[in-house]
Design a protein around this motif. Structure first.
Motif, PDB file in Angstrom:
ATOM      1  N   SER A  34       0.840  -1.184   0.000  1.00 21.44           N
ATOM      2  CA  SER A  34       0.000   0.000   0.000  1.00 21.44           C
ATOM      3  C   SER A  34       0.878   1.238   0.000  1.00 21.44           C
ATOM      4  CB  SER A  34      -0.910   0.006   1.243  1.00 21.44           C
ATOM      5  OG  SER A  34      -1.716   1.161   1.268  1.00 21.44           O
ATOM      6  N   LEU A  35       0.646   2.136  -0.969  1.00 21.54           N
ATOM      7  CA  LEU A  35       1.409   3.370  -1.040  1.00 21.54           C
ATOM      8  C   LEU A  35       0.803   4.386  -0.079  1.00 21.54           C
ATOM      9  CD1 LEU A  35       2.007   3.684  -4.889  1.00 21.54           C
ATOM     10  CD2 LEU A  35       3.267   2.385  -3.177  1.00 21.54           C
ATOM     11  N   GLY A  36       1.651   5.136   0.575  1.00 14.78           N
ATOM     12  CA  GLY A  36       1.240   5.989   1.682  1.00 14.78           C
ATOM     13  C   GLY A  36       0.456   7.224   1.291  1.00 14.78           C
ATOM     14  N   ILE A  37      -0.839   7.082   1.053  1.00 16.25           N
ATOM     15  CA  ILE A  37      -1.725   8.226   0.858  1.00 16.25           C
ATOM     16  C   ILE A  37      -2.545   8.352   2.137  1.00 16.25           C
ATOM     17  CG2 ILE A  37      -3.499   9.279  -0.577  1.00 16.25           C
ATOM     18  CD1 ILE A  37      -0.924   8.716  -2.099  1.00 16.25           C
ATOM     19  N   TYR A  38      -2.369   9.449   2.858  1.00 17.43           N
ATOM     20  CA  TYR A  38      -3.027   9.602   4.147  1.00 17.43           C
ATOM     21  C   TYR A  38      -4.045  10.740   4.099  1.00 17.43           C
ATOM     22  CZ  TYR A  38       0.654  13.161   4.527  1.00 17.43           C
ATOM     23  OH  TYR A  38       1.497  14.220   4.297  1.00 17.43           O
ATOM     24  N   ASP A  39      -4.820  10.878   5.166  1.00 19.83           N
ATOM     25  CA  ASP A  39      -5.876  11.878   5.221  1.00 19.83           C
ATOM     26  C   ASP A  39      -5.288  13.257   5.468  1.00 19.83           C
ATOM     27  OD1 ASP A  39      -7.936   9.938   4.941  1.00 19.83           O
ATOM     28  OD2 ASP A  39      -7.735   9.435   7.061  1.00 19.83           O
ATOM     29  N   ALA A  40      -5.488  14.165   4.514  1.00 19.63           N
ATOM     30  CA  ALA A  40      -4.963  15.525   4.647  1.00 19.63           C
ATOM     31  C   ALA A  40      -5.702  16.450   3.703  1.00 19.63           C
ATOM     32  CB  ALA A  40      -3.462  15.560   4.360  1.00 19.63           C
ATOM     33  N   GLU A  41      -5.662  17.743   4.009  1.00 18.20           N
ATOM     34  CA  GLU A  41      -6.211  18.768   3.133  1.00 18.20           C
ATOM     35  C   GLU A  41      -5.154  19.824   2.896  1.00 18.20           C
ATOM     36  OE1 GLU A  41     -10.029  20.302   3.929  1.00 18.20           O
ATOM     37  OE2 GLU A  41     -10.940  18.338   4.334  1.00 18.20           O
ATOM     38  N   THR A  74      -6.948  11.127   0.772  1.00 14.38           N
ATOM     39  CA  THR A  74      -7.683  10.269   1.697  1.00 14.38           C
ATOM     40  C   THR A  74      -7.174   8.847   1.645  1.00 14.38           C
ATOM     41  OG1 THR A  74      -9.882   9.431   2.297  1.00 14.38           O
ATOM     42  CG2 THR A  74      -9.487   9.844  -0.042  1.00 14.38           C
ATOM     43  N   SER A  75      -7.228   8.202   2.791  1.00 12.79           N
ATOM     44  CA  SER A  75      -6.848   6.786   2.877  1.00 12.79           C
ATOM     45  C   SER A  75      -8.035   5.877   2.583  1.00 12.79           C
ATOM     46  CB  SER A  75      -6.309   6.476   4.280  1.00 12.79           C
ATOM     47  OG  SER A  75      -7.300   6.760   5.279  1.00 12.79           O
ATOM     48  N   LYS A  76      -9.196   6.471   2.313  1.00  9.59           N
ATOM     49  CA  LYS A  76     -10.406   5.689   2.037  1.00  9.59           C
ATOM     50  C   LYS A  76     -10.367   5.140   0.607  1.00  9.59           C
ATOM     51  CE  LYS A  76     -12.308   6.885   6.005  1.00  9.59           C
ATOM     52  NZ  LYS A  76     -11.261   7.807   6.510  1.00  9.59           N
TER      53      LYS A  76
END
Length: 321
Positions: free
Chosen positions: A139-146, A206-208
């Motif tokens: 899983s590539l690190g895409i996290y929740d942020a704006e 988003t991690s969704k």
């Protein structure tokens, strides 16, 4: 919040799928689109002169589901296929899926609903799962942020490491005046900075959900050549040369991490493909050197230090021996 009547009388999302020589994976890709639970969408299948049965598969899907449309064209490459899709798309939002990849069930619907209820989101990027040849996934690190500032997204969000066209949903207007460069691979790296210039709202990550990228031994990336690596290098150097002011405003360690990323591209391009050295010293772009970015591997730090002391050409000459 948009009312139900409004949602039902427009096409919310156009899903553009360039297709070429993927008859073994295409059904899985298209079935994953159906599993998104979206009714107010169109799926534009661009058959790029595929020599196998992809054209027939597309016709069958278009005949059985009114959301699916097929365009047949002479083989012209990935960029042209995407541009054709953009040109005929009717959705308020656009997204891309490569035909050897697939989406996790139910990924797009909540993301589209989020964008339709918040007009301030210009680009929404979601998680990627990479499946490597021979089995296994990461899983590539895409996290929740704006991100209110697109430069922060590029540097702090490390967007330069995941410039992919496909794991993002775009508000249509960010493509105003922008198209994918024809005849060049690694076209995403050239295109994302131009799209970011058109952002008038926020970029959200988003991690969704999940976009499943399947490594294809016959794919463009796995069969890249000297011209392709020079194109990749050109895209990043163009960014460095045109964003000097923005880099001066960023924390220097973050700029150093990006510079290290580009340095490794230059090293690969030169040592493996004899691409000429175009990258200058970090101080020429950011005002001064820094080798202490927290995510820079130790060996890359040594390379940066050598380049700082002895010059870029000396580093590349040593590594190309």
């Amino acid at each position: 919040m948009f009312g139900l009547h409004y949602l039902c009388t427009i096409i919310m999302l156009s899903i553009i799928i360039p297709i070429y020589n993927v008859e073994q994976t295409l059904e899985k890709c298209l079935q994953s689109i159906v599993s998104q639970g979206l009714e107010d969408c169109e799926v534009i299948m661009v058959d790029d002169g595929s020599p196998d049965k992809c054209g027939e598969i597309c016709e069958r899907w278009a005949a059985s589901d009114s959301r699916f449309k097929v365009v047949h064209q002479q083989n012209s490459g990935l960029s042209v296929a995407r541009n054709v899709g953009i040109g005929i798309a009717k959705g308020e939002l656009l997204t891309f899926v490569d035909s050897d990849d697939y989406l996790e069930e139910g990924t797009l619907k909540p993301l589209v609903e989020r964008m339709m209820s918040d007009e301030g989101i210009s680009i929404l990027e979601y998680k990627v799962v990479k499946h490597v040849a021979g089995g296994g996934s990461v899983s590539l690190g895409i996290y929740d942020a704006e991100w209110q500032n697109v430069d922060d997204y590029w540097f702090k969000g490390h967007a330069y490491a995941h410039t992919y066209a496909w794991n993002k949903i775009y508000r249509r207007e960010v493509f105003n005046g922008v198209s994918f460069p024809v005849g060049r691979n690694f076209e995403d790296v050239h295109t994302l900075p131009l799209l970011l210039q058109n952002v008038r709202g926020r970029v959200v990550t988003t991690s969704k959900g999940s976009y499943h990228y399947v490594e294809n031994p016959k794919g463009i990336t796995q069969n890249s050549n000297a011209d392709d690596h020079e194109s990749l290098l050109d895209a990043h150097i163009n960014y460095l040369e045109t964003h000097r002011t923005e880099m001066m405003r960023q924390p220097l360690p973050l700029v150093a991490e990006y510079y290290a990323h580009v340095l490794n591209i230059q090293i690969t391009a030169t040592s493996r493909y004899k691409v000429p050295v175009r990258l200058l010293g970090m101080d020429r772009y950011a005002g001064r050197w820094c080798v202490m970015g927290g995510n820079i591997p130790f060996l890359t730090r040594l390379k940066m230090l050598f380049a700082r002391v002895f010059g870029m050409n000396s580093l590349l000459k040593m590594l190309s021996v």
